[in-house]
Design a protein around this motif. Sequence first.
Motif, PDB file in Angstrom:
ATOM      1  N   ALA A   1      17.843  14.164  34.305  1.00  0.00           N
ATOM      2  CA  ALA A   1      17.999  12.713  34.466  1.00  0.00           C
ATOM      3  C   ALA A   1      18.376  12.044  33.152  1.00  0.00           C
ATOM      4  O   ALA A   1      19.174  11.100  33.133  1.00  0.00           O
ATOM      5  CB  ALA A   1      16.709  12.111  35.014  1.00  0.00           C
ATOM      6  N   VAL A   2      17.834  12.525  32.048  1.00  0.00           N
ATOM      7  CA  VAL A   2      18.128  11.949  30.726  1.00  0.00           C
ATOM      8  C   VAL A   2      19.612  12.085  30.399  1.00  0.00           C
ATOM      9  O   VAL A   2      20.183  11.249  29.698  1.00  0.00           O
ATOM     10  CB  VAL A   2      17.233  12.599  29.642  1.00  0.00           C
ATOM     11  CG1 VAL A   2      17.710  12.278  28.242  1.00  0.00           C
ATOM     12  CG2 VAL A   2      15.790  12.145  29.825  1.00  0.00           C
ATOM     13  N   ASP A   3      20.273  13.106  30.951  1.00  0.00           N
ATOM     14  CA  ASP A   3      21.707  13.300  30.708  1.00  0.00           C
ATOM     15  C   ASP A   3      22.568  12.155  31.244  1.00  0.00           C
ATOM     16  O   ASP A   3      23.714  12.021  30.863  1.00  0.00           O
ATOM     17  CB  ASP A   3      22.183  14.620  31.327  1.00  0.00           C
ATOM     18  CG  ASP A   3      21.733  15.821  30.527  1.00  0.00           C
ATOM     19  OD1 ASP A   3      21.398  15.646  29.337  1.00  0.00           O
ATOM     20  OD2 ASP A   3      21.715  16.935  31.080  1.00  0.00           O
ATOM     21  N   HIS A   4      22.013  11.313  32.122  1.00  0.00           N
ATOM     22  CA  HIS A   4      22.759  10.181  32.679  1.00  0.00           C
ATOM     23  C   HIS A   4      22.853   9.003  31.708  1.00  0.00           C
ATOM     24  O   HIS A   4      23.639   8.088  31.929  1.00  0.00           O
ATOM     25  CB  HIS A   4      22.131   9.700  33.996  1.00  0.00           C
ATOM     26  CG  HIS A   4      22.293  10.684  35.103  1.00  0.00           C
ATOM     27  ND1 HIS A   4      23.472  10.848  35.783  1.00  0.00           N
ATOM     28  CD2 HIS A   4      21.422  11.578  35.637  1.00  0.00           C
ATOM     29  CE1 HIS A   4      23.331  11.784  36.697  1.00  0.00           C
ATOM     30  NE2 HIS A   4      22.090  12.246  36.625  1.00  0.00           N
ATOM     31  N   PHE A   5      22.051   9.002  30.667  1.00  0.00           N
ATOM     32  CA  PHE A   5      22.071   7.904  29.698  1.00  0.00           C
ATOM     33  C   PHE A   5      23.119   8.164  28.620  1.00  0.00           C
ATOM     34  O   PHE A   5      23.582   9.288  28.449  1.00  0.00           O
ATOM     35  CB  PHE A   5      20.688   7.726  29.063  1.00  0.00           C
ATOM     36  CG  PHE A   5      19.650   7.235  30.031  1.00  0.00           C
ATOM     37  CD1 PHE A   5      19.611   5.906  30.422  1.00  0.00           C
ATOM     38  CD2 PHE A   5      18.724   8.103  30.571  1.00  0.00           C
ATOM     39  CE1 PHE A   5      18.667   5.450  31.325  1.00  0.00           C
ATOM     40  CE2 PHE A   5      17.772   7.658  31.471  1.00  0.00           C
ATOM     41  CZ  PHE A   5      17.751   6.326  31.851  1.00  0.00           C
ATOM     42  N   GLY A   6      23.463   7.128  27.869  1.00  0.00           N
ATOM     43  CA  GLY A   6      24.456   7.240  26.809  1.00  0.00           C
ATOM     44  C   GLY A   6      24.009   8.197  25.706  1.00  0.00           C
ATOM     45  O   GLY A   6      22.822   8.468  25.549  1.00  0.00           O
ATOM     46  N   LYS A   7      24.964   8.678  24.967  1.00  0.00           N
ATOM     47  CA  LYS A   7      24.691   9.645  23.898  1.00  0.00           C
ATOM     48  C   LYS A   7      25.012   9.025  22.542  1.00  0.00           C
ATOM     49  O   LYS A   7      25.966   8.281  22.394  1.00  0.00           O
ATOM     50  CB  LYS A   7      25.558  10.893  24.066  1.00  0.00           C
ATOM     51  CG  LYS A   7      25.502  11.540  25.438  1.00  0.00           C
ATOM     52  CD  LYS A   7      24.261  12.350  25.623  1.00  0.00           C
ATOM     53  CE  LYS A   7      24.260  13.176  26.875  1.00  0.00           C
ATOM     54  NZ  LYS A   7      24.039  12.487  28.110  1.00  0.00           N
ATOM     55  N   ILE A   8      24.185   9.339  21.561  1.00  0.00           N
ATOM     56  CA  ILE A   8      24.440   8.953  20.179  1.00  0.00           C
ATOM     57  C   ILE A   8      24.814  10.229  19.433  1.00  0.00           C
ATOM     58  O   ILE A   8      24.134  11.244  19.589  1.00  0.00           O
ATOM     59  CB  ILE A   8      23.194   8.305  19.534  1.00  0.00           C
ATOM     60  CG1 ILE A   8      22.808   7.032  20.282  1.00  0.00           C
ATOM     61  CG2 ILE A   8      23.451   8.012  18.058  1.00  0.00           C
ATOM     62  CD1 ILE A   8      21.538   6.377  19.776  1.00  0.00           C
ATOM     63  N   PRO A   9      25.860  10.208  18.633  1.00  0.00           N
ATOM     64  CA  PRO A   9      26.265  11.430  17.935  1.00  0.00           C
ATOM     65  C   PRO A   9      25.167  11.940  16.994  1.00  0.00           C
ATOM     66  O   PRO A   9      24.406  11.156  16.425  1.00  0.00           O
ATOM     67  CB  PRO A   9      27.488  11.015  17.123  1.00  0.00           C
ATOM     68  CG  PRO A   9      27.868   9.670  17.588  1.00  0.00           C
ATOM     69  CD  PRO A   9      26.728   9.081  18.330  1.00  0.00           C
ATOM     70  N   GLU A  10      25.095  13.267  16.858  1.00  0.00           N
ATOM     71  CA  GLU A  10      24.131  13.876  15.938  1.00  0.00           C
ATOM     72  C   GLU A  10      24.343  13.387  14.513  1.00  0.00           C
ATOM     73  O   GLU A  10      23.430  13.386  13.714  1.00  0.00           O
ATOM     74  CB  GLU A  10      24.290  15.399  15.943  1.00  0.00           C
ATOM     75  CG  GLU A  10      23.464  16.107  16.962  1.00  0.00           C
ATOM     76  CD  GLU A  10      23.561  17.600  16.775  1.00  0.00           C
ATOM     77  OE1 GLU A  10      22.766  18.162  15.989  1.00  0.00           O
ATOM     78  OE2 GLU A  10      24.436  18.202  17.417  1.00  0.00           O
ATOM     79  N   SER A  11      25.561  12.981  14.210  1.00  0.00           N
ATOM     80  CA  SER A  11      25.892  12.551  12.853  1.00  0.00           C
ATOM     81  C   SER A  11      25.455  11.122  12.560  1.00  0.00           C
ATOM     82  O   SER A  11      25.593  10.657  11.430  1.00  0.00           O
ATOM     83  CB  SER A  11      27.400  12.682  12.623  1.00  0.00           C
ATOM     84  OG  SER A  11      28.094  11.880  13.570  1.00  0.00           O
ATOM     85  N   ASP A  12      24.926  10.391  13.550  1.00  0.00           N
ATOM     86  CA  ASP A  12      24.493   9.013  13.350  1.00  0.00           C
ATOM     87  C   ASP A  12      23.461   8.949  12.214  1.00  0.00           C
ATOM     88  O   ASP A  12      22.476   9.694  12.213  1.00  0.00           O
ATOM     89  CB  ASP A  12      23.887   8.458  14.637  1.00  0.00           C
ATOM     90  CG  ASP A  12      23.437   7.024  14.481  1.00  0.00           C
ATOM     91  OD1 ASP A  12      24.297   6.127  14.571  1.00  0.00           O
ATOM     92  OD2 ASP A  12      22.231   6.806  14.247  1.00  0.00           O
ATOM     93  N   ALA A  13      23.693   8.063  11.272  1.00  0.00           N
ATOM     94  CA  ALA A  13      22.846   7.994  10.073  1.00  0.00           C
ATOM     95  C   ALA A  13      21.388   7.667  10.395  1.00  0.00           C
ATOM     96  O   ALA A  13      20.473   8.246   9.806  1.00  0.00           O
ATOM     97  CB  ALA A  13      23.414   6.958   9.101  1.00  0.00           C
TER      98      ALA A  13
END
Length: 151
Positions: free
Chosen positions: A116-128
């Motif tokens: 279910a969590v996969d349905h939410f938006g993603k923040i890149p791993e590189s985000d500071a």
Amino acid sequence: NKNNNDKKGLVVISTTIKTGVGQITGLQASLEADHVDHVIFVCPDSPTSSAMRAIQVIRQTRGFEYFLFKFLMFNVVRHHRTPQTRRLTPSQTLELVKAYRLIGEGDCRPEAVERAVDHFGKIPESDAVCRYYGFGVGDLLHVLIPNPMSG
């Protein structure tokens, strides 16, 4: 079964201009020998692609964060435009996915919540900010962005 008091961390500051796979695999061997659970690796330039693959292997068994010198010159979360960010607890995550009806009311299985969590938006791993706080892949975050129009 370790508690947080038994965890062992290491900060490595590298002066090597280009971090290669040899340096990372050598570090991995010493981490295993010394039973280190988490590493913060600071280097002057981005690791090579093969070194990044070696870092991903290490991340499967222990915490590994790397930062470039230039990104440690200021505290990114103290900037006035950086939104407040926090990781949701497992119970808050369950409550949220139920509120959006992404899982059934009685379904609390971890694999159902993870899907279910996969349905939410993603923040890149590189985000500071994510790197600063150590947020990982699959963490559900609450990002509070102030709106001057709403008061």
